[in-house]
Scaffold this active site. Sequence first.
Site, mmCIF file in Angstrom:
data_model
loop_
_atom_site.group_PDB
_atom_site.id
_atom_site.type_symbol
_atom_site.label_atom_id
_atom_site.label_comp_id
_atom_site.label_asym_id
_atom_site.label_seq_id
_atom_site.Cartn_x
_atom_site.Cartn_y
_atom_site.Cartn_z
ATOM 1 N N SER A 261 -1.434 11.207 -6.334
ATOM 2 C CA SER A 261 -1.268 10.649 -4.986
ATOM 3 C C SER A 261 -2.088 11.482 -4.022
ATOM 4 O O SER A 261 -2.589 12.550 -4.382
ATOM 5 C CB SER A 261 0.202 10.720 -4.565
ATOM 6 O OG SER A 261 0.547 12.059 -4.247
ATOM 7 N N ASP A 262 -2.233 11.017 -2.795
ATOM 8 C CA ASP A 262 -2.754 11.903 -1.753
ATOM 9 C C ASP A 262 -1.570 12.758 -1.285
ATOM 10 O O ASP A 262 -0.431 12.583 -1.726
ATOM 11 C CB ASP A 262 -3.399 11.108 -0.605
ATOM 12 C CG ASP A 262 -4.393 11.974 0.162
ATOM 13 O OD1 ASP A 262 -4.305 13.211 0.076
ATOM 14 O OD2 ASP A 262 -5.264 11.420 0.862
ATOM 15 N N TRP A 263 -1.844 13.679 -0.382
ATOM 16 C CA TRP A 263 -0.820 14.647 0.052
ATOM 17 C C TRP A 263 0.410 13.905 0.594
ATOM 18 O O TRP A 263 0.318 13.244 1.618
ATOM 19 C CB TRP A 263 -1.427 15.565 1.120
ATOM 20 C CG TRP A 263 -0.558 16.697 1.537
ATOM 21 C CD1 TRP A 263 0.628 16.617 2.216
ATOM 22 C CD2 TRP A 263 -0.783 18.092 1.312
ATOM 23 N NE1 TRP A 263 1.141 17.856 2.425
ATOM 24 C CE2 TRP A 263 0.295 18.796 1.883
ATOM 25 C CE3 TRP A 263 -1.801 18.821 0.689
ATOM 26 C CZ2 TRP A 263 0.390 20.181 1.858
ATOM 27 C CZ3 TRP A 263 -1.709 20.205 0.670
ATOM 28 C CH2 TRP A 263 -0.621 20.879 1.245
ATOM 29 N N SER A 264 1.507 13.986 -0.128
ATOM 30 C CA SER A 264 2.779 13.340 0.281
ATOM 31 C C SER A 264 2.710 11.821 0.370
ATOM 32 O O SER A 264 3.604 11.207 0.958
ATOM 33 C CB SER A 264 3.242 13.836 1.659
ATOM 34 O OG SER A 264 3.697 15.119 1.603
ATOM 35 N N SER A 265 1.688 11.209 -0.191
ATOM 36 C CA SER A 265 1.540 9.771 0.082
ATOM 37 C C SER A 265 2.580 8.903 -0.629
ATOM 38 O O SER A 265 2.775 7.762 -0.251
ATOM 39 C CB SER A 265 0.113 9.292 -0.230
ATOM 40 O OG SER A 265 -0.145 9.373 -1.610
#
Length: 735
Positions: A261-265
Amino acid sequence: MTEKKILELIGKLSIEEKIGEITQIPGGEFINDVEMTGERNTEYTETDLALCGSTLGICNPETIKKIQKKHIENHPHKIPMLFMADIIHGYSTIFPIPLAQGCSFDEALVEKLNQLTAEETAPSGLHITFSPMVDLVRDARWGRVAESYGEDTFLNSRLSAAAVRGYQGEKLTDEGTIGACVKHFAAYGAVEGGREYGVVDISERSLRQDYLPPYKAACDADSAMVMSAFNAVGGDPASGSKFLLNDILRDEWNWKGAVISDWSSVHLMKSHGISTDEAVLSEKAVKARLAIEMCSTCYKNGIKPLLDEGKITMEELDLLVYDVLNLKNKLGLFENPYRFADKDSLEKAVNREETRRIAKESVCQSSVLLKNDGALPLKNKGEKIAFIGPYLENDNILGTWVIGGIDRPNARTVKSVLDSEFPQNEFIYANGCKIYGKEQSREVEFFSEAEDMETNDKLREKLINEAVEAAKDCDTVVMLLGEHVRAGGELAAKAHITLPDIQLELFRRVRRANKNIVTVILNQRPLDICEIAENSKALLDIWFPGTMGAEALVDMLFGKDAPTGRLSMSFPYTVGQCPIYYNTLPTDHSLEYQTHFATGYVDCPNVPFYAFGEGLTYTDFSYGEIELSKSEINMNENLTAKVKITNIGERDGFETVQLYIRDMAASVSRPLKELKGFKKIFVEKGETAEISFEINSEMLKIYDINMNYVAEKGDFRVFIGHDSRVEKYKTFELK
Ligand code: BGC
């Protein structure tokens, strides 16, 4: 490790250990002095850290080895961790920003720069870089255009594959390689209005035709990882999109890597309005086969309840764990958990003269000469030259995403290079102003860069006056202007895309004193640069050029080398034209109604100020007639399109020959022109070269009215020329 062993290992893991593998914890949780590239919003326990499968942001060999050693000692199955980071355009030696690399129109160069990056990165102990970012970009307001190769699907796809080849080499167990992670899947660059983290709502046809091919090219080149995007596509958040992450990536493209995922996505799908329940969010991500959740805790908190309630199966969880272990295996971590981490090798790798030479060359290949009335190259002898502007003595020219915690040489300033290259020089210098004046205080406050803003009115006046005095008696004034380094990249979307007002004021007042101005700009997005361009004799865009920027600039200014880049993204007349790009679809009013009832604006042309593909060098080329080997082909045939080009200028030089095709009639509207080939060639002064391109039906495929990917019969125009404005064409028929 064999496939069988991986499966056996998965069979031995507890649920907690499996969750550990698919949870990425930021480096800042392991050690203190690590740059956090996103928000810290979670608490992790000692057990979380002990079972964690991967981390990001730690970039030096000693720390990586220490953490890996402790991890393996404590892990019940001795599974090594993965270390990842954003090594975007160089590790220690920084190369031009990706948008500039796009302007090189040179696959071999991009491959080489990424290979050199991998060679510097591998001994740091890092395994994966979150690069290349190949999001197609059409709106200069978006800050992250700096990280993309530009606005064209074909060019981005070619460079995307080249980047992956460069990072990964032949195989990931080879020394000097790192795994690539292509991002942000998908269509992150299509945010409305260029707004950071904004809305993406595009047709499936445009998604497939325009936005997906560059990611696919990276996947076909076997990119080890794919990063899902923050955005939703048409309401479906990418990080939980079964359509994107499973149906397209796996089923259609047959790609076999690991999605992160992207950061916290995963957690941020909550903000898209999907659910406030972390279990629901993780269910979506698991079903989409998102293998690693970066820096949020939906998997950590959600997986167990989901298994208990039968909402996900153990087989589904095991697929994610498989993807992670498979990646570790491809990187050779089970045999050698420290991989190439080694302080001494790192020191050797980052100090190579050859890398610096190529870095310097790459600046020339990426810099775009947008205008030249003959003022460039400068004459060194007998001319009085003033160098003026806030980039005269500023070494902050590496560009966005130059990650901290790495020992790297500073870039030099233009002034220091001028002084060492021309020790006897009589140049006149004046900084003229800081990068920002008070007018941009909102921006300055956002970036927390107060020291780069002039707040003292008296000082402002004094510095500008000094610059005006310096300009008065000179033959030529070289102005060194630009955006602030923070004004590009993530969190740098802007509604105004001119240079800061203080620099415009400096430019106007200097120009009143001396009209013979050569302007150099440093920027990370296309700018509204009309006034500067119209009032300069020459305009050279060097983007954010990286470590060797100043040396390369001085070589280009004095003609020791030449800029050879071409715009990979259009420059608008004004921000009101954004998004603007060359391969737009025709409208009912775009052809016949050229005069009054035409698509466009009443107060501004309907074309960009500088178009895709444009760029000059220090020589000129003339193009002959296009020759087609056949006037018709069937679906299984090829034809060759040829053109002769002659270097009619005063010196040897590079020309980037561009092939565009227009599909004249199809079941759906097709772009006015589409890039289908390019060749950057070197031609000696007075010489002629023949360039040829093969054309076949595969290149002509489109998503037809029923969304089938097919070539449709009919007429096609073939354009070969200097840039996307090329008008000469020949027609052939596909039968
Ligand atoms: C960015 C990614 C980056 C990640 C890790 C995110 O905020 O969107 O491009 O790779 O952080 O630093």
